[in-house]
Design an enzyme around this catalytic site. Structure first.
Site, PDB file in Angstrom:
ATOM      1  N   ASP A   1      30.812 -28.249 109.550  1.00 32.77           N
ATOM      2  CA  ASP A   1      29.626 -29.095 109.683  1.00 32.77           C
ATOM      3  C   ASP A   1      29.811 -29.989 110.905  1.00 32.77           C
ATOM      4  OD1 ASP A   1      27.186 -30.191 108.862  1.00 32.77           O
ATOM      5  OD2 ASP A   1      27.859 -30.423 106.797  1.00 32.77           O
TER       6      ASP A   1
ATOM      7  N   HIS B   1      24.198 -31.385 117.674  1.00 30.58           N
ATOM      8  CA  HIS B   1      24.378 -31.904 116.314  1.00 30.58           C
ATOM      9  C   HIS B   1      25.315 -31.040 115.481  1.00 30.58           C
ATOM     10  CE1 HIS B   1      21.286 -35.136 116.305  1.00 30.58           C
ATOM     11  NE2 HIS B   1      20.881 -34.454 117.366  1.00 30.58           N
TER      12      HIS B   1
HETATM   13  P1  ADQ Z   1      22.063 -30.951 108.451  1.00 32.69           P
HETATM   14  O1  ADQ Z   1      22.770 -29.644 108.452  1.00 32.69           O
HETATM   15  O2  ADQ Z   1      20.671 -30.924 107.964  1.00 32.69           O
HETATM   16  O3  ADQ Z   1      22.080 -31.653 109.879  1.00 32.69           O
HETATM   17  P2  ADQ Z   1      23.292 -33.350 107.015  1.00 32.69           P
HETATM   18  O4  ADQ Z   1      23.905 -34.196 108.056  1.00 32.69           O
HETATM   19  O5  ADQ Z   1      24.156 -33.191 105.811  1.00 32.69           O
HETATM   20  O6  ADQ Z   1      22.995 -31.876 107.500  1.00 32.69           O
HETATM   21  O7  ADQ Z   1      21.919 -33.925 106.476  1.00 32.69           O
HETATM   22  C1  ADQ Z   1      20.942 -34.445 107.278  1.00 32.69           C
HETATM   23  C2  ADQ Z   1      19.945 -35.268 106.431  1.00 32.69           C
HETATM   24  O8  ADQ Z   1      19.240 -34.454 105.482  1.00 32.69           O
HETATM   25  C3  ADQ Z   1      20.593 -36.398 105.641  1.00 32.69           C
HETATM   26  O9  ADQ Z   1      19.977 -37.598 106.003  1.00 32.69           O
HETATM   27  C4  ADQ Z   1      20.350 -36.049 104.175  1.00 32.69           C
HETATM   28  O10 ADQ Z   1      20.015 -37.178 103.367  1.00 32.69           O
HETATM   29  C5  ADQ Z   1      19.159 -35.130 104.241  1.00 32.69           C
HETATM   30  N1  ADQ Z   1      19.262 -34.176 103.123  1.00 32.69           N
HETATM   31  C6  ADQ Z   1      20.206 -33.233 102.961  1.00 32.69           C
HETATM   32  N2  ADQ Z   1      20.007 -32.589 101.787  1.00 32.69           N
HETATM   33  C7  ADQ Z   1      18.942 -33.149 101.216  1.00 32.69           C
HETATM   34  C8  ADQ Z   1      18.246 -32.947  99.980  1.00 32.69           C
HETATM   35  N3  ADQ Z   1      18.677 -32.024  99.134  1.00 32.69           N
HETATM   36  N4  ADQ Z   1      17.159 -33.727  99.704  1.00 32.69           N
HETATM   37  C9  ADQ Z   1      16.771 -34.661 100.574  1.00 32.69           C
HETATM   38  N5  ADQ Z   1      17.383 -34.914 101.750  1.00 32.69           N
HETATM   39  C10 ADQ Z   1      18.458 -34.171 102.061  1.00 32.69           C
HETATM   40  C11 ADQ Z   1      22.617 -31.383 111.182  1.00 32.69           C
HETATM   41  C12 ADQ Z   1      24.096 -30.970 111.235  1.00 32.69           C
HETATM   42  C13 ADQ Z   1      24.959 -32.028 110.578  1.00 32.69           C
HETATM   43  C14 ADQ Z   1      24.718 -33.392 111.242  1.00 32.69           C
HETATM   44  C15 ADQ Z   1      23.228 -33.700 111.302  1.00 32.69           C
HETATM   45  C16 ADQ Z   1      22.952 -34.942 112.138  1.00 32.69           C
HETATM   46  O11 ADQ Z   1      24.271 -29.701 110.604  1.00 32.69           O
HETATM   47  O12 ADQ Z   1      26.338 -31.686 110.693  1.00 32.69           O
HETATM   48  O13 ADQ Z   1      25.379 -34.389 110.481  1.00 32.69           O
HETATM   49  O14 ADQ Z   1      22.508 -32.627 111.903  1.00 32.69           O
HETATM   50  O15 ADQ Z   1      23.526 -34.839 113.399  1.00 32.69           O
END
Ligand code: ADQ
Length: 471
Positions: free
Chosen positions: A361, A153
């Site tokens: 990311d 991921h």
């Molecule tokens: P993350 O680093 O967690 O994931 P991201 O893809 O931005 O990053 O977010 C994942 C989920 O968390 C989203 O559905 C988002 O809505 C939720 N989220 C983020 N901030 C939030 C907040 N403040 N309140 C509520 N919900 C929140 C990792 C990788 C990413 C990749 C994902 C999926 O780092 O690059 O996109 O996995 O593969």
């Protein structure tokens, strides 16, 4: 159809606010036989040898307990203090402690031993993320001959960053034990191939170097996405409207710039606040007319580098407040808590600018969710980091270098001044891409490639297949 076994560090719970990924994989599992397998979230005196299976809203979930010590070395240690910073090219933030690797392997062995008795010969196993890179090796040692896929991921590191990781050759060998390795973006496949082409022996490795043979492993891009139509619906739901009304009462006619992230140094939060400061400094006309809302709940806060990022962000937000706030106007709000998806969808829809500027990311699902939540009659503008995997599929966003805060400030100005026609034109292209790269398409295309039936066809696609032996 063969059963599907999904393995990840954490198993899904009953939390209704679960993210899009958990929802999508649940849906995939609901359509076929199988189960989800991972850590229970519990720390015990003794590691559990057997998994306990539980039915969670119709989903079969196998859970394992870990010891506190193993979990610290495996999770906070090797996974999140070595692999996470190195894969995100933050070698300056990596901490290397030798015993962590042993805990990392021990936990992967524990997973494999507990999983094996529940496997049937034609089960397809889909392993998720950097915590579990060695799982296929451990399963194969125990005799599993199943099709096993891995999905990363987070970004695949550059060659130099990979060399900085202890035991990187073993980790690459672990990857070669999978039938399919899925990555988020083309840049990740390029980085993988670059490493494979330039692999050099470590002067510290003991024993003869074995070649790492990727001839049985397909490396391919499967960009993850959101469920854009579900988010579009959610953004006009009663819960979303409630959030919109609440914000509108507080903001009057100010235009909202929105950031939503886990509090993580990879997300570029201090740089983002600095860019906003420059916007206000260089464009006094926007003062009192804009508001930055940054939602960033703490994560991994047992790790020192995360606490430091939090402190830096506190200080920067305080600095911008001190410089620009007036008795009746605050330039920004910083909220350190998570919101459920309906409230987030409301915030996304209200925001004139979605500011998504990670330093690096894997994908960034917030960018997808922001696009999906826009009002087609009056859409906002996505300002997006070039270094998010999402930049490859959203070229119609305003792409910025997040390290260059002048450039981000200028993109913010352009976004705030952009006319309706251009906003709509860009948004239509973005929404088409969000639909094309939906999370359903992601899961279906990955599993189609991993399934044994695909293997019996014409074989894997050559354009993304790495066939050379390396070593
Ligand atoms: P993350 O680093 O967690 O994931 P991201 O893809 O931005 O990053 O977010 C994942 C989920 O968390 C989203 O559905 C988002 O809505 C939720 N989220 C983020 N901030 C939030 C907040 N403040 N309140 C509520 N919900 C929140 C990792 C990788 C990413 C990749 C994902 C999926 O780092 O690059 O996109 O996995 O593969």
């Amino acid at each position: 159809m063969s059963r599907l076994i999904i393995v990840s560090n954490r198993t899904p719970g009953r939390d209704p606010a679960a993210g899009g990924l958990a929802v999508a994989l649940r849906k995939t599992l609901a359509e076929r036989e199988g189960f989800w397998f991972g850590w229970s979230g519990k720390l015990t005196e003794k590691p559990s040898a057997d998994a306990v299976f539980e039915d969670i809203d119709g989903l079969s979930v196998g859970k394992l307990d870990l010891t506190k010590e193993d979990h610290r070395g495996y999770y906070a240690g090797f996974s999140n203090s070595i692999l996470w910073p190195s894969f995100h090219l933050r070698l300056d933030l990596a901490t290397i402690e030798a015993p962590w690797y042993e805990a990392y392997r021990r936990v992967n062995t524990q997973f494999a031993k507990a999983l094996l008795p529940h496997l049937q010969p034609d089960d397809v196993i889909w392993v998720h993320d950097y915590h579990l890179i060695p799982l296929a090796t451990e399963l194969r040692h125990l005799g599993a001959r199943n099709r096993i896929g891995f999905y990363l991921h987070i970004p695949f590191p550059t060659t130099d960053a990979l060399y900085a990781i202890p035991h990187h050759n073993e980790l690459m060998r672990d990857l070669s034990r999978y039938n399919l390795v899925g990555l988020q973006a083309q840049r990740d496949v390029a980085a993988f191939n670059d490493f494979a082409d330039h692999q050099s022996p470590s002067s510290l490795s003991d024993g003869p170097l074995e070649a790492v043979d990727f001839s049985q492993t397909e490396i391919a891009v499967f960009p993850i996405g959101s469920d854009p139509d579900a988010f579009a619906k959610l953004s006009t739901s009663p819960a979303a409207n409630k959030m919109i009304k609440r914000m509108q009462r507080a903001m009057d006619d100010q235009r909202l710039i929105l950031g939503v992230d886990r509090l993580d140094y990879s997300k570029g939060l201090p740089q983002r606040v600095e860019a906003y400061e420059k916007l206000l400094a260089n464009n006094p006309q926007f003062r009192r007319l804009v508001h930055l809302l940054q939602v960033a709940p703490p994560s991994r806060d047992s790790i020192k580098e995360y606490q430091e990022t939090s402190d830096t962000l506190d200080a920067m937000c305080g600095h911008v407040m001190g410089r620009f706030a007036e008795p009746d106007w605050a330039p920004l709000t910083y909220v350190k808590r998570a919101y459920g998806q309906p409230s987030l969808a409301g915030l996304y829809r209200l925001a004139r600018v979605g500011l998504v500027t990670p330093l690096r990311d894997g994908m960034n699902l917030v960018a997808h969710e922001y696009v999906a939540s826009q009002n087609p009659a009056d859409p906002g503008v996505l300002v997006l980091s070039r270094f998010a995997g999402a930049a490859e599929i959203f070229p119609d966003a305003l792409l910025v270098n997040p390290f260059d805060t002048d450039e981000t400030a200028e993109a913010l100005r352009l976004a705030l001044e952009m006319g309706l026609d251009e906003r709509q034109e860009r948004w239509h292209a973005l929404m088409d891409a969000a639909r094309l790269y939906s999370v359903d398409n992601w899961a279906n295309s990955y599993l189609a490639r991993l399934s044994p039936d695909t293997q019996q066809g014409n074989g894997p696609l050559r354009d993304v297949l790495y066939l050379a032996s390396v070593g």
